[in-house]
Motif scaffolding. Structure first.
Motif, mmCIF file in Angstrom:
data_model
loop_
_atom_site.group_PDB
_atom_site.id
_atom_site.type_symbol
_atom_site.label_atom_id
_atom_site.label_comp_id
_atom_site.label_asym_id
_atom_site.label_seq_id
_atom_site.Cartn_x
_atom_site.Cartn_y
_atom_site.Cartn_z
ATOM 1 N N TYR A 121 0.910 -15.685 -0.179
ATOM 2 C CA TYR A 121 0.876 -15.097 -1.185
ATOM 3 C C TYR A 121 -0.739 -14.515 -1.370
ATOM 4 C CZ TYR A 121 0.209 -14.654 -6.370
ATOM 5 O OH TYR A 121 0.187 -14.273 -7.510
ATOM 6 N N ASN A 122 -1.588 -14.915 -0.839
ATOM 7 C CA ASN A 122 -3.107 -14.366 -0.708
ATOM 8 C C ASN A 122 -3.011 -13.141 0.212
ATOM 9 O OD1 ASN A 122 -4.251 -16.105 -2.727
ATOM 10 N ND2 ASN A 122 -4.735 -17.441 -1.241
ATOM 11 N N TYR A 123 -2.176 -13.247 1.139
ATOM 12 C CA TYR A 123 -2.117 -12.349 2.159
ATOM 13 C C TYR A 123 -1.509 -11.197 1.688
ATOM 14 C CZ TYR A 123 -0.470 -9.569 6.310
ATOM 15 O OH TYR A 123 -0.030 -8.987 7.269
ATOM 16 N N ILE A 124 -0.461 -11.311 0.813
ATOM 17 C CA ILE A 124 0.345 -10.258 0.250
ATOM 18 C C ILE A 124 -0.765 -9.475 -0.930
ATOM 19 C CG2 ILE A 124 2.313 -9.601 -1.342
ATOM 20 C CD1 ILE A 124 3.973 -11.777 0.558
ATOM 21 N N VAL B 100 0.828 -1.152 0.105
ATOM 22 C CA VAL B 100 0.142 0.119 -0.136
ATOM 23 C C VAL B 100 0.890 1.273 -0.064
ATOM 24 C CG1 VAL B 100 -2.108 -1.162 0.976
ATOM 25 C CG2 VAL B 100 -0.288 -0.149 2.448
ATOM 26 N N SER B 101 0.263 2.465 0.151
ATOM 27 C CA SER B 101 1.215 3.765 -0.048
ATOM 28 C C SER B 101 2.201 3.719 1.081
ATOM 29 C CB SER B 101 0.331 4.732 -0.038
ATOM 30 O OG SER B 101 -0.409 4.832 1.271
ATOM 31 N N ASP B 102 2.165 3.068 2.092
ATOM 32 C CA ASP B 102 3.250 3.391 3.077
ATOM 33 C C ASP B 102 4.099 2.290 3.359
ATOM 34 O OD1 ASP B 102 1.566 1.873 4.546
ATOM 35 O OD2 ASP B 102 1.439 3.169 6.363
ATOM 36 N N HIS B 103 4.028 0.994 2.651
ATOM 37 C CA HIS B 103 5.013 -0.190 2.957
ATOM 38 C C HIS B 103 4.685 -1.326 1.828
ATOM 39 C CE1 HIS B 103 1.423 -1.733 5.077
ATOM 40 N NE2 HIS B 103 1.859 -2.901 4.813
ATOM 41 N N ILE B 104 5.847 -2.120 1.595
ATOM 42 C CA ILE B 104 5.406 -3.294 0.823
ATOM 43 C C ILE B 104 6.118 -4.466 1.466
ATOM 44 C CG2 ILE B 104 6.189 -1.807 -1.160
ATOM 45 C CD1 ILE B 104 8.768 -3.198 -1.313
ATOM 46 N N HIS B 105 5.287 -5.545 0.654
ATOM 47 C CA HIS B 105 5.608 -7.149 1.203
ATOM 48 C C HIS B 105 6.363 -7.750 -0.190
ATOM 49 C CE1 HIS B 105 3.071 -7.128 4.751
ATOM 50 N NE2 HIS B 105 2.268 -6.068 4.097
ATOM 51 N N ILE B 106 7.344 -8.417 -0.028
ATOM 52 C CA ILE B 106 7.860 -9.040 -1.089
ATOM 53 C C ILE B 106 8.122 -10.313 -0.628
ATOM 54 C CG2 ILE B 106 10.217 -9.515 -2.382
ATOM 55 C CD1 ILE B 106 10.664 -6.405 -1.860
#
Length: 154
Positions: free
Chosen positions: A114-117, A53-59
């Motif tokens: 994967y679905n969470y991200i 989202v605008s303030d963090h990422i998940h990889i």
């Protein structure tokens, strides 16, 4: 592949823009995430999914055992910051915040993470990044001090 070496290492990374600014606006995310995926692939990891989202990422990635997580994250942050700054999307320079979270998963857990991200926007309508991050730390039984967490501005 090296002879006699068989690994299956799945790592979930989480990090944020400096000052947790909401700079990763929807319009630029696909290009930023694609660029980060290229960095991961160039370092011989398997990029599985990148979202945020605008303030963090998940990889989520399949880890190359010849690389260190800290080196990979430093490379992703450095190269993606340069890419974002070359695009001139912002009036001031873009930087990632210091620190990151790294969590390991087994193959049987991949679909769930994967679905969470992939559902980050929906997920963050219900809870803040701070709540999400602390929940991850607790779930993985990672000791932490509040003073060393990301700067949260909720």
């Amino acid at each position: 592949m090296k002879p006699g070496r068989f690994t299956q290492l799945y790592i979930h990374l989480v990090f944020a823009p400096k000052y947790r600014e909401r700079l990763l606006i929807k319009e630029i995310r696909p290009e930023v995430f694609s660029y980060i995926s290229g960095i991961i692939t160039n370092r011989k990891h398997k990029s599985i999914i990148i979202n945020g989202v605008s303030d963090h990422i998940h990889i989520l990635l399949g880890m190359n055992p010849d690389d260190k997580i800290s080196d990979l994250v430093a490379c992703i942050k450095k190269e993606s910051s340069s890419f974002i700054n070359q695009k001139n999307w912002f009036k001031k320079k873009f930087h990632w915040q210091d620190g990151y979270g790294a969590f390991s998963y087994g193959r049987s857990q991949l679909e769930k993470i994967y679905n969470y991200i992939i559902n980050q926007e929906k997920h963050h309508k219900e809870r803040s990044f701070r709540e999400e991050y602390i929940e991850l730390l607790k779930k993985f039984e990672i000791e932490y001090s509040e003073k060393y967490l990301f700067e949260f501005f909720e």
